[in-house]
Design an enzyme around this catalytic site. Structure first.
Site, PDB file in Angstrom:
ATOM      1  N   LYS A  45       2.042  -3.749   6.552  1.00  0.00           N
ATOM      2  CA  LYS A  45       2.423  -3.669   5.130  1.00  0.00           C
ATOM      3  C   LYS A  45       3.933  -3.473   5.016  1.00  0.00           C
ATOM      4  O   LYS A  45       4.596  -4.138   4.223  1.00  0.00           O
ATOM      5  CB  LYS A  45       1.674  -2.525   4.426  1.00  0.00           C
ATOM      6  CG  LYS A  45       0.185  -2.744   4.297  1.00  0.00           C
ATOM      7  CD  LYS A  45      -0.136  -3.937   3.416  1.00  0.00           C
ATOM      8  CE  LYS A  45      -1.615  -4.263   3.363  1.00  0.00           C
ATOM      9  NZ  LYS A  45      -1.909  -5.598   2.804  1.00  0.00           N
TER      10      LYS A  45
ATOM     11  N   SER B 130       0.835  -1.201   0.000  1.00  0.00           N
ATOM     12  CA  SER B 130       0.000   0.000   0.000  1.00  0.00           C
ATOM     13  C   SER B 130       0.867   1.248   0.000  1.00  0.00           C
ATOM     14  O   SER B 130       1.982   1.251   0.536  1.00  0.00           O
ATOM     15  CB  SER B 130      -0.860  -0.024   1.268  1.00  0.00           C
ATOM     16  OG  SER B 130      -1.416   1.243   1.521  1.00  0.00           O
TER      17      SER B 130
ATOM     18  N   TYR C  33      -2.004  -1.441  11.091  1.00  0.00           N
ATOM     19  CA  TYR C  33      -2.290  -1.959   9.744  1.00  0.00           C
ATOM     20  C   TYR C  33      -1.177  -1.568   8.771  1.00  0.00           C
ATOM     21  O   TYR C  33      -0.617  -2.398   8.063  1.00  0.00           O
ATOM     22  CB  TYR C  33      -3.649  -1.415   9.245  1.00  0.00           C
ATOM     23  CG  TYR C  33      -3.766  -1.441   7.747  1.00  0.00           C
ATOM     24  CD1 TYR C  33      -4.053  -2.634   7.087  1.00  0.00           C
ATOM     25  CD2 TYR C  33      -3.530  -0.288   6.980  1.00  0.00           C
ATOM     26  CE1 TYR C  33      -4.112  -2.665   5.698  1.00  0.00           C
ATOM     27  CE2 TYR C  33      -3.586  -0.321   5.610  1.00  0.00           C
ATOM     28  CZ  TYR C  33      -3.885  -1.505   4.974  1.00  0.00           C
ATOM     29  OH  TYR C  33      -3.930  -1.545   3.608  1.00  0.00           O
TER      30      TYR C  33
HETATM   31  N1  UFG Z   1     -13.037  10.731   3.810  1.00  0.00           N
HETATM   32  C1  UFG Z   1     -14.036  11.614   4.140  1.00  0.00           C
HETATM   33  N2  UFG Z   1     -15.204  11.112   4.630  1.00  0.00           N
HETATM   34  C2  UFG Z   1     -15.412   9.779   4.802  1.00  0.00           C
HETATM   35  C3  UFG Z   1     -14.391   8.880   4.458  1.00  0.00           C
HETATM   36  C4  UFG Z   1     -13.198   9.393   3.970  1.00  0.00           C
HETATM   37  O1  UFG Z   1     -13.878  12.838   4.006  1.00  0.00           O
HETATM   38  O2  UFG Z   1     -16.501   9.388   5.277  1.00  0.00           O
HETATM   39  C5  UFG Z   1     -11.788  11.267   3.259  1.00  0.00           C
HETATM   40  C6  UFG Z   1     -10.589  10.935   4.130  1.00  0.00           C
HETATM   41  O3  UFG Z   1     -10.423  11.891   5.147  1.00  0.00           O
HETATM   42  C7  UFG Z   1      -9.471  10.949   3.092  1.00  0.00           C
HETATM   43  C8  UFG Z   1     -10.146  10.470   1.795  1.00  0.00           C
HETATM   44  O4  UFG Z   1     -11.529  10.656   2.023  1.00  0.00           O
HETATM   45  O5  UFG Z   1      -9.029  12.250   2.912  1.00  0.00           O
HETATM   46  C9  UFG Z   1      -9.896   9.019   1.492  1.00  0.00           C
HETATM   47  O6  UFG Z   1     -10.188   8.250   2.636  1.00  0.00           O
HETATM   48  P1  UFG Z   1     -10.313   6.673   2.609  1.00  0.00           P
HETATM   49  O7  UFG Z   1     -10.654   6.226   4.001  1.00  0.00           O
HETATM   50  O8  UFG Z   1     -11.210   6.234   1.515  1.00  0.00           O
HETATM   51  O9  UFG Z   1      -8.848   6.198   2.192  1.00  0.00           O
HETATM   52  P2  UFG Z   1      -7.460   6.474   2.926  1.00  0.00           P
HETATM   53  O10 UFG Z   1      -6.624   7.224   1.946  1.00  0.00           O
HETATM   54  O11 UFG Z   1      -7.606   7.032   4.265  1.00  0.00           O
HETATM   55  O12 UFG Z   1      -6.955   4.975   3.178  1.00  0.00           O
HETATM   56  C10 UFG Z   1      -6.734   4.134   2.118  1.00  0.00           C
HETATM   57  C11 UFG Z   1      -6.986   2.686   2.506  1.00  0.00           C
HETATM   58  C12 UFG Z   1      -5.963   2.207   3.457  1.00  0.00           C
HETATM   59  C13 UFG Z   1      -4.590   2.541   3.000  1.00  0.00           C
HETATM   60  C14 UFG Z   1      -4.469   3.992   2.703  1.00  0.00           C
HETATM   61  C15 UFG Z   1      -3.137   4.347   2.154  1.00  0.00           C
HETATM   62  O13 UFG Z   1      -8.263   2.536   3.088  1.00  0.00           O
HETATM   63  O14 UFG Z   1      -6.094   0.799   3.538  1.00  0.00           O
HETATM   64  O15 UFG Z   1      -5.433   4.338   1.726  1.00  0.00           O
HETATM   65  O16 UFG Z   1      -2.987   5.726   2.117  1.00  0.00           O
HETATM   66  F1  UFG Z   1      -3.672   2.225   3.948  1.00  0.00           F
END
Ligand code: UFG
Length: 341
Positions: A156, A127, A152
């Protein structure tokens, strides 16, 4: 010529099921092993319906060495794609031992059994989380890794290291780690897709469930980041494109085209998209309104990260092909299929 067979661990999961479909489409035989802890038997049925192939499925936990060994005894695959892992960032902070036990044990079992049975090629699902908050965008494979923000993420990084050291030590084994950016979307058939349990933690399932009326309002976590519109930036990669990157990685090793025993590739589009942009693109692509509000920042969020996918483009011969609109339409089609809308 004998067909090549690939074991897909975690093949009933989101990325695993899409990868199984693409492997079969590319002429591989596939065996799926999954303990169904965070996945669904219906995904295996979806793979079978899309491909018309009665893909073998073994319900087993890769942490259970005896059960997993039976899969190696029963099937003659040369390659393994290892997806089976727990993947909720927040849960990993609350239950670190679950994450270390699950993610490390299953991966070490894969490597041990591959050695014992003389199987050659492994692809590991890594990741972009290993880059932490990068100093420079976009990130290349040479961008330094940073200490993980969550157990988590740490699994990785640790699995990458286990793989690197094992490949250095053991002859006859080669491997590729694919560092995924943010996988989204679903198969165009809408027969397989992401199946979050409970309240979705990730952005796209939250958006699609809001559009479907299951959630009242999307919370956008922060609009005061140092980005053009103040919301976080990610590289959203279509899950079918991502699945194809696995096929390319397996082919590279089978064809002996890998330059090192251990290689790493970023799998992203090269395009950074903010949360607010994504919400609006989703609305436009699908002709639906998303009820959303701006709330405070989410702890642990990276401000911005997107990939430089040049190495994957040139070396793997892989490129993200689907447009963001296609991907967002597929995500919505999948949600509608799930809810019978
Ligand atoms: N977000 C919101 N509202 C929500 C959910 C997410 O605003 O209800 C925002 C988050 O703050 C972030 C973006 O949307 O800015 C993406 O969030 P995600 O949770 O979809 O994804 P992440 O980038 O946080 O995490 C993902 C994977 C992880 C991995 C990570 C690596 O879920 O498994 O990318 O950066 F580790």
């Amino acid at each position: 010529m004998k067909k090549q067979c690939v074991l897909v661990s975690g093949g009933a999961g989101y990325i695993g099921s899409h990868t199984a479909v693409e492997l079969i489409g590319a002429g591989f035989d596939v065996v799926i092993v999954d303990n169904l802890s965070n996945s669904d038997r219906n995904a295996v049925e979806g793979v079978r319906r899309i491909t018309g192939v009665e893909v073998p499925f073994v319900e087993a936990d890769c942490c259970d060495r005896a059960a997993f060994r039976k899969v190696f005894e029963q099937y003659e695959f040369d390659s393994v794609i290892h997806f089976a892992a727990s993947k909720a960032v927040g849960e990993s902070v609350l239950e670190p031992m679950k994450y270390y036990r699950n993610n490390l044990t299953s991966f070490m079992n894969v490597i041990d059994l591959m050695r014992e049975f003389g199987r050659q090629n492994i692809v590991f699902s890594s990741s972009c989380t290993v880059y932490g908050e990068p100093e420079k965008q976009p990130v290349t494979e040479r961008t330094p890794r940073k200490p993980a923000e969550s157990p988590y993420g740490n699994t990785k990084t640790m699995c990458e290291d286990i793989l690197r050291d094992s490949l250095k030590a053991y002859d006859g084994l080669k491997g590729i780690a694919l560092r995924y950016f943010n996988p989204i979307g679903a198969h165009p058939s809408a027969l397989i897709g992401e199946l979050p349990r409970g309240v979705p933690q990730n952005l796209i399932p939250y958006i699609t469930q809001t559009a479907a009326g299951i959630r009242e309002c999307l919370s956008v976590f922060g609009d005061d980041y140092p980005t053009p519109d103040g919301s976080c930036i990610r590289d959203y990669i279509d899950v079918v494109d991502l699945a194809r990157a696995h096929v390319a990685a397996i082919r590279r090793m089978i064809d002996g085209k890998n330059k090192e025993k251990y290689e790493i590739f970023n799998i992203g589009t090269g395009r950074g998209v903010s949360v607010l942009e994504l919400v609006h693109r989703f609305e436009e692509a699908n002709g639906v309104k998303i009820n959303y509000k701006i709330v405070g920042r989410r702890a642990g969020d990276i401000i911005a990260i997107w990939a430089d996918p040049t190495l994957a483009n040139t070396e793997l011969g892989w490129k993200a092909e689907r447009s963001l609109d296609e991907t967002l339409r597929a995500a919505w089609a999948w949600e509608k299929h799930l809810r019978n809308l």
